[in-house]
Design a protein around this motif. Structure first.
Motif, PDB file in Angstrom:
ATOM      1  N   TYR A  33      -4.909  71.606  31.145  1.00 23.36           N
ATOM      2  CA  TYR A  33      -4.071  70.879  32.103  1.00 23.36           C
ATOM      3  C   TYR A  33      -4.019  71.609  33.445  1.00 23.36           C
ATOM      4  CZ  TYR A  33      -2.036  69.548  27.547  1.00 23.36           C
ATOM      5  OH  TYR A  33      -1.848  69.151  26.248  1.00 23.36           O
ATOM      6  N   TYR A  35      -0.956  71.721  36.379  1.00 19.74           N
ATOM      7  CA  TYR A  35       0.384  71.358  36.806  1.00 19.74           C
ATOM      8  C   TYR A  35       0.600  71.908  38.208  1.00 19.74           C
ATOM      9  CZ  TYR A  35       2.350  69.688  32.370  1.00 19.74           C
ATOM     10  OH  TYR A  35       2.650  68.951  31.240  1.00 19.74           O
ATOM     11  N   GLN A  37       3.660  73.117  40.854  1.00 20.30           N
ATOM     12  CA  GLN A  37       5.081  73.477  40.971  1.00 20.30           C
ATOM     13  C   GLN A  37       5.434  73.585  42.450  1.00 20.30           C
ATOM     14  OE1 GLN A  37       6.552  77.338  39.383  1.00 20.30           O
ATOM     15  NE2 GLN A  37       8.198  76.147  38.466  1.00 20.30           N
ATOM     16  N   LYS A  41      10.708  74.421  42.468  1.00 27.00           N
ATOM     17  CA  LYS A  41      10.398  74.816  41.092  1.00 27.00           C
ATOM     18  C   LYS A  41      10.103  73.626  40.177  1.00 27.00           C
ATOM     19  CE  LYS A  41      11.132  79.410  41.058  1.00 27.00           C
ATOM     20  NZ  LYS A  41      10.019  80.318  40.753  1.00 27.00           N
ATOM     21  N   PHE A  42       9.976  72.439  40.734  1.00 30.79           N
ATOM     22  CA  PHE A  42       9.710  71.283  39.885  1.00 30.79           C
ATOM     23  C   PHE A  42       8.252  71.285  39.443  1.00 30.79           C
ATOM     24  CE2 PHE A  42      10.728  67.455  37.904  1.00 30.79           C
ATOM     25  CZ  PHE A  42       9.730  66.519  38.132  1.00 30.79           C
ATOM     26  N   LEU A  43       8.036  71.172  38.141  1.00 31.61           N
ATOM     27  CA  LEU A  43       6.698  71.192  37.556  1.00 31.61           C
ATOM     28  C   LEU A  43       6.247  69.778  37.236  1.00 31.61           C
ATOM     29  CD1 LEU A  43       6.970  74.161  35.078  1.00 31.61           C
ATOM     30  CD2 LEU A  43       4.981  73.776  36.522  1.00 31.61           C
ATOM     31  N   ILE A  45       2.815  67.341  36.052  1.00 25.07           N
ATOM     32  CA  ILE A  45       1.441  67.323  35.573  1.00 25.07           C
ATOM     33  C   ILE A  45       0.541  66.610  36.571  1.00 25.07           C
ATOM     34  CG2 ILE A  45       1.721  65.190  34.245  1.00 25.07           C
ATOM     35  CD1 ILE A  45      -0.145  66.505  32.115  1.00 25.07           C
ATOM     36  N   ILE A  56      -5.578  62.437  31.256  1.00 30.52           N
ATOM     37  CA  ILE A  56      -4.405  62.163  32.087  1.00 30.52           C
ATOM     38  C   ILE A  56      -4.785  62.423  33.536  1.00 30.52           C
ATOM     39  CG2 ILE A  56      -2.061  62.859  32.710  1.00 30.52           C
ATOM     40  CD1 ILE A  56      -1.604  63.636  29.809  1.00 30.52           C
ATOM     41  N   GLU A  58      -2.547  61.835  36.949  1.00 28.27           N
ATOM     42  CA  GLU A  58      -1.232  61.365  37.374  1.00 28.27           C
ATOM     43  C   GLU A  58      -1.186  61.064  38.866  1.00 28.27           C
ATOM     44  OE1 GLU A  58       2.082  61.010  35.736  1.00 28.27           O
ATOM     45  OE2 GLU A  58       0.562  60.540  34.238  1.00 28.27           O
ATOM     46  N   PHE A  90      -0.521  75.621  38.267  1.00 26.29           N
ATOM     47  CA  PHE A  90      -0.612  76.262  36.961  1.00 26.29           C
ATOM     48  C   PHE A  90      -1.621  75.545  36.085  1.00 26.29           C
ATOM     49  CE2 PHE A  90       2.631  79.431  36.949  1.00 26.29           C
ATOM     50  CZ  PHE A  90       3.587  78.995  37.835  1.00 26.29           C
ATOM     51  N   LEU A 102       2.370  74.075  25.260  1.00 25.74           N
ATOM     52  CA  LEU A 102       1.348  74.420  26.230  1.00 25.74           C
ATOM     53  C   LEU A 102       1.462  75.905  26.539  1.00 25.74           C
ATOM     54  CD1 LEU A 102       1.401  71.315  26.549  1.00 25.74           C
ATOM     55  CD2 LEU A 102       1.116  71.671  28.999  1.00 25.74           C
ATOM     56  N   PHE A 104       0.637  78.563  29.401  1.00 27.75           N
ATOM     57  CA  PHE A 104       0.384  78.538  30.836  1.00 27.75           C
ATOM     58  C   PHE A 104      -0.246  79.835  31.330  1.00 27.75           C
ATOM     59  CE2 PHE A 104       2.372  74.721  32.560  1.00 27.75           C
ATOM     60  CZ  PHE A 104       3.122  74.281  31.488  1.00 27.75           C
ATOM     61  N   GLY A 105      -1.055  79.693  32.378  1.00 27.02           N
ATOM     62  CA  GLY A 105      -1.497  80.858  33.133  1.00 27.02           C
ATOM     63  C   GLY A 105      -0.389  81.305  34.075  1.00 27.02           C
ATOM     64  N   ASN A 106      -0.660  82.334  34.856  1.00 30.35           N
ATOM     65  CA  ASN A 106       0.360  82.867  35.758  1.00 30.35           C
ATOM     66  C   ASN A 106       0.356  82.241  37.144  1.00 30.35           C
ATOM     67  OD1 ASN A 106       1.814  84.592  34.065  1.00 30.35           O
ATOM     68  ND2 ASN A 106       0.229  86.158  34.212  1.00 30.35           N
TER      69      ASN A 106
END
Lengths: 113, 111
Positions: A33, A35, A37, A41-43, A45, A56, A58, A90, A102, A104-106
């Motif tokens: 995936y 994502y 942000q 801070k809203f994550l 997809i 997917i 979006e 991300f 999920l 996640f990476g950093n």
């Protein structure tokens, strides 16, 4: 032995440029995936790939083009960067089938000036 | 449409207290819920998950409660420690591995 790794960690570029972010996972997962942000801070997809197939998408501008050369890699290419693209991106992976967490990476902090 | 939200943007607690972070969701078709912890400069880290056929699940120092009647999810952290300070996200899924995230709650733990 990082599970989900993305490069670069920071990316500063000017409007109109084209840039890529790379992601690799060594967890043996079949789903990956991207994502985004935002500054609040809203994550949200953006894309999801299962075994290299897009599942997917979006409503992301077509300036964003994901590419999955194999199920361990999912790269994100962005054309004609805009100020509003500034965010932290991300990458994540999971094992498909039944719902699963999920990993996640950093993140890659993209700043468009 | 789907939306997941949190009641409190910031929660301040003393070390050793129990913390409760709440989350409301609107999609009654959601069947999988998950809590993540995000520390500064890092990606979200899985804490605990729960499926819709359960109403409670416990982990190490954490408990997730699910109330499907009022579409409410909570994360309880026992004996909160300074290392628990982070932003916490709830997320829900109704299939296709698409997680919809809430807006996040910042937990501040003072010694």
């Amino acid at each position: 032995d990082t599970a989900v790794s993305q490069t670069p960690k920071y990316l500063v570029t000017q409007m109109g440029n084209d840039k890529s972010i790379k992601c690799e996972q060594n967890l043996g997962h079949d789903t990956m995936y991207w994502y985004k942000q935002d500054s609040k801070k809203f994550l949200k997809i953006m894309f999801s790939y299962n075994n290299k197939e897009l599942i997917i998408n979006e409503t992301v501008p077509n300036r964003f083009s994901p590419k999955s050369p194999d199920k361990a890699h999912l790269n994100l290419h962005i054309n004609s960067l805009e100020l509003g693209d500034s965010a932290v991106y991300f990458c994540a992976s999971s094992q498909g089938g039944a719902p699963a967490p999920l990993h996640f990476g950093n993140g890659t902090r993209l700043t468009v000036t | 449409g789907e939306s997941v939200g949190l009641h409190l943007p910031t929660l301040s607690v003393q070390e050793g207290d129990n913390s409760i972070i709440n989350c409301a969701y609107s999609n009654s078709a959601s069947d999988y819920f998950i809590w993540y912890k995000q520390e500064s400069g890092k990606g979200p880290q899985f804490i605990i998950d729960i499926r819709s056929n359960m109403d409670k699940r416990q982990g190490q120092r954490v408990t997730v409660l699910l109330n499907k009647t009022v579409k409410h999810l909570s994360l309880q952290i026992a004996a909160t420690q300074p290392g628990d300070s982070a932003v916490y996200f709830c997320a829900e899924s109704s299939g296709f591995q698409k997680l919809v995230f809430g807006t996040g709650t910042r937990l501040l733990v003072s010694p």
